[in-house]
Scaffold this motif. Structure first.
Motif, PDB file in Angstrom:
ATOM      1  N   LYS A  22      53.759  58.568  14.596  1.00  0.00           N
ATOM      2  CA  LYS A  22      53.525  57.123  14.610  1.00  0.00           C
ATOM      3  C   LYS A  22      53.724  56.572  16.017  1.00  0.00           C
ATOM      4  N   THR A  23      53.844  57.468  16.989  1.00  0.00           N
ATOM      5  CA  THR A  23      54.185  57.068  18.356  1.00  0.00           C
ATOM      6  C   THR A  23      53.223  57.662  19.373  1.00  0.00           C
ATOM      7  N   TYR A  70      58.724  46.583  21.505  1.00  0.00           N
ATOM      8  CA  TYR A  70      59.051  47.223  20.228  1.00  0.00           C
ATOM      9  C   TYR A  70      59.963  48.436  20.397  1.00  0.00           C
ATOM     10  N   CYS A  93      56.759  55.177  22.575  1.00  0.00           N
ATOM     11  CA  CYS A  93      56.572  53.844  22.017  1.00  0.00           C
ATOM     12  C   CYS A  93      55.781  53.945  20.721  1.00  0.00           C
ATOM     13  N   VAL A  94      55.866  52.926  19.919  1.00  0.00           N
ATOM     14  CA  VAL A  94      55.126  52.921  18.657  1.00  0.00           C
ATOM     15  C   VAL A  94      53.631  52.861  18.974  1.00  0.00           C
TER      16      VAL A  94
ATOM     17  N   GLY B 366      60.638  48.794  15.938  1.00  0.00           N
ATOM     18  CA  GLY B 366      60.018  49.884  16.691  1.00  0.00           C
ATOM     19  C   GLY B 366      60.849  51.157  16.627  1.00  0.00           C
ATOM     20  N   ILE B 369      60.422  52.759  13.196  1.00  0.00           N
ATOM     21  CA  ILE B 369      59.127  53.443  13.046  1.00  0.00           C
ATOM     22  C   ILE B 369      59.132  54.737  13.847  1.00  0.00           C
ATOM     23  N   ARG B 370      59.724  54.706  15.047  1.00  0.00           N
ATOM     24  CA  ARG B 370      59.786  55.930  15.862  1.00  0.00           C
ATOM     25  C   ARG B 370      60.594  57.012  15.148  1.00  0.00           C
TER      26      ARG B 370
END
Lengths: 421, 429
Positions: A22-23, A70, A93-94, B366, B369-370
């Motif tokens: 997801k990054t 983020y 980073c996302v 963020g 999610i990471r």
């Protein structure tokens, strides 16, 4: 997963395209020859660059910007590999695809990176003396802190003694004395040299395209100063006798470290045989060290081995009662003897190969793992895919394992114990 | 199986509770090479007083039993379980925390065989007086290894100061003395009480076929018989003592003094799980605001030389147990403690600004999610939260609800220095 190797702006760019994460992860590497005279300055520089830019003039301002992006992570440091010294700047980073609608961060992260690398905070044409002093203190504390991790400390001491006069004994961050002596002016000169004399290499992992990457790099980064430095270095040292060292500290558990020369380096024909040999001996919970030193003899909680393919070294290490050190040393050496004499079953060999293949496939499930896999491929000077790597493991024969074991040469033993020698 | 899709995270979780009470969660990640499986029991070092299965009286077991049991599960009548996993190319491991014990493996091949091994070895205990005795040497060395680890000891001693009456203050592994009293019989009593499927959760994440794995798990469990599911009677300790700013000093061979501040959160009982998760997040935001690397306080602490890169803080808010820990290596431990006290006493919570809260939301969202790149993170955190009735995938939604008032509330719990304790480690000399 698709691997692309590109040259953009004299920079070697390794893009691993994958939708696994997801990054977007990135490692920016400034590389030069490993040299005792420059390690401390090169070691300090990334931290000074991270502590302020023209636009984000304090550490707090930098962190606020990262939070705003983020929670992008940004880690810096140095590492050594063979005869190479690398300053790294790592980001993650996302991926924009996972952000709330309309939000993006990737381009901002590149802009931020450009800011850190090319627009540092300066006072009177050099780095701010206060910032340099603070970062020196933090780096010195980090070097001092190694003492508190008794296993890491023991390994470091072994390497220092074993590699005296060789590149692999040089500490990536230098010594406390070297760091203390750095002036802002010297450090600024080191910075200039990083921009003009270093090789620049970038690894990227994520669901992005080569076109995106090219645009981002051309927009935000400058051309590299140098083309390529070789990382391989072979030891010429002749070992005549095994060194036995011991150090006394007020510790509850003794640490025993054995250092061997493997005479086999990354990219050598028999390198995979050496790795399989290490797996049979001490890489896993089915290995000889775990089974015999821990499970059968109940001497320890951990007993393992690992190899450094750049330095041509194998380490074996364990933690024990002070009065059990010599029993354990004898038992560990017996395990090496056993592998040298071919005393391992085909089943042992197969289990080790299975475990090693499993390791590679699992490593490829992490972004940093993907980077290190392709870095290894490039260091070996080959053009392999994953399948070819797995085949190289499978192709190792029992005879090759025995040959690798018999090439081992004892060099130095280090013991950390509460008992005075 | 019940299917739940989480839109923002683009993840699908399949859930089923089997007839024997076992909770099964499957999360497919077809892009990955590996599959990671954890088999966990809601049982850890704090469960030292309970009524054993089919008995009527509370018993107290020696400190370190849960962890000892975890070690001994790896021995089967046929031998060493690690070897069995190695045969199928998998690597297995286990860990014990205060409230959960987890057995796990990861593999890129032979998933069904490895799953079978996992379910079977954890559900077939084999303890003998001899193998229990032999393990005491190995665990003794594990305990000694931690004895030399200053970061572990300062953590352990701080918890012991905050919780003199609650077992969370006792080292997970126990001591060489307490484990000497463990017998095969102790292990069996703990095992039969806490390793009932009704107290366990299986989480499988990675590259696999849902149908085949789900079918296999059901089939495997149907072959086995277990006692009727029963509510486990654990003795719930309420430790409301106040540490009142007491200080404990230890000596160890360290390069530089270490100091830790422990802050007990007394407001942790009877809170709805969702609210508890929200409180936990608000606590994180509040700590970031006060001491995070983007704060003015942090810059000043660095500039004045009382902290270095080792500075860190963390918080735990579980049912019955809540605390914040802040620590650093420093040449000036007294100045560090005073600086932190001063920051807290002079802080005006109304100075928290809405844009800062929004920035923390972006940061935490963020980072969360990471962290979902890691299948290990997902499995371990999901399990931990599920045992406490929470769902980790709701984090983003709950995060979004946090307001300035929640931070002010968190600070209110935090600021009472009667709930603070200090631990110092210095070298002898």
């Amino acid at each position: 997963m698709k691997y692309n190797k590109m040259t953009i702006n004299q920079t070697t760019v390794h893009l691993i395209q994958t939708n696994k994460f997801k990054t977007v992860a990135m490692q920016v590497r400034f590389q030069n020859k490993l040299d005792q005279a420059t390690v401390a300055q090169r070691g300090l520089l990334p931290f000074v660059l991270r502590s302020g830019t023209a636009k984000y003039p304090s550490s707090a301002a930098i962190q606020q910007q990262l939070e705003y992006l983020y929670g992008a992570s940004f880690h810096v440091g140095v590492e050594k590999k063979g005869s190479l010294h690398t300053q790294y700047f790592n980001f993650s980073c996302v991926n924009d695809k996972f952000l709330p609608a309309g939000q993006t961060v990737l381009a901002d992260v590149f802009a931020f990176l450009g800011e850190v690398l090319y627009a540092p905070k300066l006072t009177k044409g050099s780095f701010d003396p206060q910032v340099v002093e603070q970062e020196k203190r933090l780096l010195i504390d980090k070097i001092r802190g190694i003492y508190d991790d008794k296993l890491q400390y023991s390994l470091m001491r072994l390497v220092e003694e074993m590699g005296a006069g060789e590149p692999f004994a040089i500490r990536a961050y230098g010594t406390i004395e070297d760091v203390s002596a750095i002036t802002p002016e010297q450090l600024y000169a080191t910075y200039q040299s990083m921009l003009t004399q270093d090789e620049l290499e970038i690894y990227l992992v994520g669901d992005i395209t080569p076109e995106q990457v090219e645009t981002l790099i051309l927009t935000h980064l400058q051309a590299a100063g140098a083309e390529h430095y070789e990382s391989r270095s072979r030891s010429e040292k002749v070992i005549t006798e095994v060194k036995h060292l011991s150090e006394a500290q007020a510790v509850t558990q003794a640490k025993l470290i054995l250092g061997y020369r493997t005479h086999t380096y990354f990219g050598d024909e028999n390198f995979f045989a050496l790795r399989v040999m290490n797996g049979i001996l001490g890489g896993y919970t089915h290995s000889k060290l775990f089974l015999n030193v821990r499970e059968k003899a109940s001497l320890c909680y951990f007993a393992a081995s690992r190899i450094d393919g750049n330095a041509g070294i194998m380490y074996l290490y364990s933690g024990l009662d002070h009065d059990k050190v010599s029993d354990a040393e004898k038992l560990i050496i017996e395990q090496i003897d056993a592998v040298q004499a071919g005393q391992f079953s085909d089943h042992d060999l197969e289990m080790t190969k299975l475990a090693m293949k499993n390791d590679v496939l699992e490593i490829l499930d992490s972004a940093t793992g993907m980077m290190s896999f392709y870095a290894s491929i490039n260091d070996m000077g080959v053009d392999w895919n994953v399948e070819q790597w797995l085949q190289a493991i499978d192709a190792v024969t029992r005879e090759q394992v025995i040959t690798a074991a018999n090439a081992l040469q004892a060099d130095t033993t280090f013991v950390l114990t509460s008992q005075e020698a | 199986m019940e299917k739940r899709y989480y839109e923002t995270l683009k993840e699908t979780v399949y859930y089923q509770k089997l007839a024997n009470g076992l909770q099964v969660y499957l999360l497919p990640k077809p892009e990955y090479n590996k599959t990671f499986a954890t088999f966990s029991t809601h049982y850890g070092s704090v469960d030292n007083q309970f009524i054993p299965l089919e008995e009527t009286e509370f018993i107290t077991v020696p400190d370190g039993v849960a962890h000892f049991l975890e070690h001994k599960m790896f021995e089967s009548p046929k031998g060493d379980v690690f070897q069995d996993f190695a045969k199928y190319g998998a690597s297995a491991n286990a860990f014990t925390s205060h409230d959960v014990t987890t057995y796990l493996f990861s593999c890129t091949n032979n998933l069904i065989e490895n799953l079978e091994l996992l379910l079977d070895f954890v559900q077939e205990p084999y303890f003998t007086p001899e193998n229990v005795e032999k393990e005491k040497g190995i665990i003794g060395q594990e305990i000694n290894m931690y004895e030399d680890n200053a970061d572990w000891r300062i953590y352990q001693q701080t918890l012991a100061q905050l919780y003199p009456e609650h077992p969370v203050g006792i080292d997970i592994a126990g001591t060489i003395e307490t484990i000497s009293g463990i017998t095969d019989e102790t292990l069996y009593r703990c095992y039969h009480t806490f390793y009932h499927p009704n107290n366990m959760l299986l989480f499988v994440i990675g590259n696999f076929d849902i149908e085949a794995v789900s079918h296999f798990i059901q089939h495997n469990q149907q072959q086995k018989t277990f006692a009727e599911p029963q509510q486990i009677e654990r003795f719930e300790v309420q430790d409301k003592t106040q540490p009142l700013g007491k200080k404990l000093a230890l000596t160890m061979d360290v390069s530089m003094p270490k100091v830790m501040i422990g802050i007990k959160n007394q407001d942790v009982d009877g809170i709805h799980p969702r609210q508890q998760l929200k409180n936990e997040l608000a606590y994180d935001f509040m700590l970031d605001f006060l001491f995070g690397s983007s704060s003015k306080n942090y810059d000043q602490l660095l500039a004045s030389g009382v902290i270095n890169d080792s500075f860190g803080y963390s918080q735990t808010n579980d049912p019955g147990v809540g605390y914040t820990l802040m620590s650093t290596d420093t040449e000036q431990p007294e100045a560090f403690m005073e600086a932190i006290q001063k920051i807290v006493t002079t802080f005006d919570p109304t100075s928290i600004e809405a844009p800062t809260v929004e920035r923390f939301k972006r940061k935490n969202m963020g980072q969360f999610i990471r962290s979902l790149n890691s299948v290990e993170f997902i499995a371990n955190q999901f399990t931990r939260y599920a045992f406490n009735g929470m769902n980790i995938f709701e984090v983003i939604e709950i995060m979004d609800e946090i307001t300035k008032e929640d931070l002010v509330q968190a600070f209110d719990n935090f600021k009472n220095q009667d709930n603070w304790a200090y631990t110092l480690i210095t070298s002898a000399e």
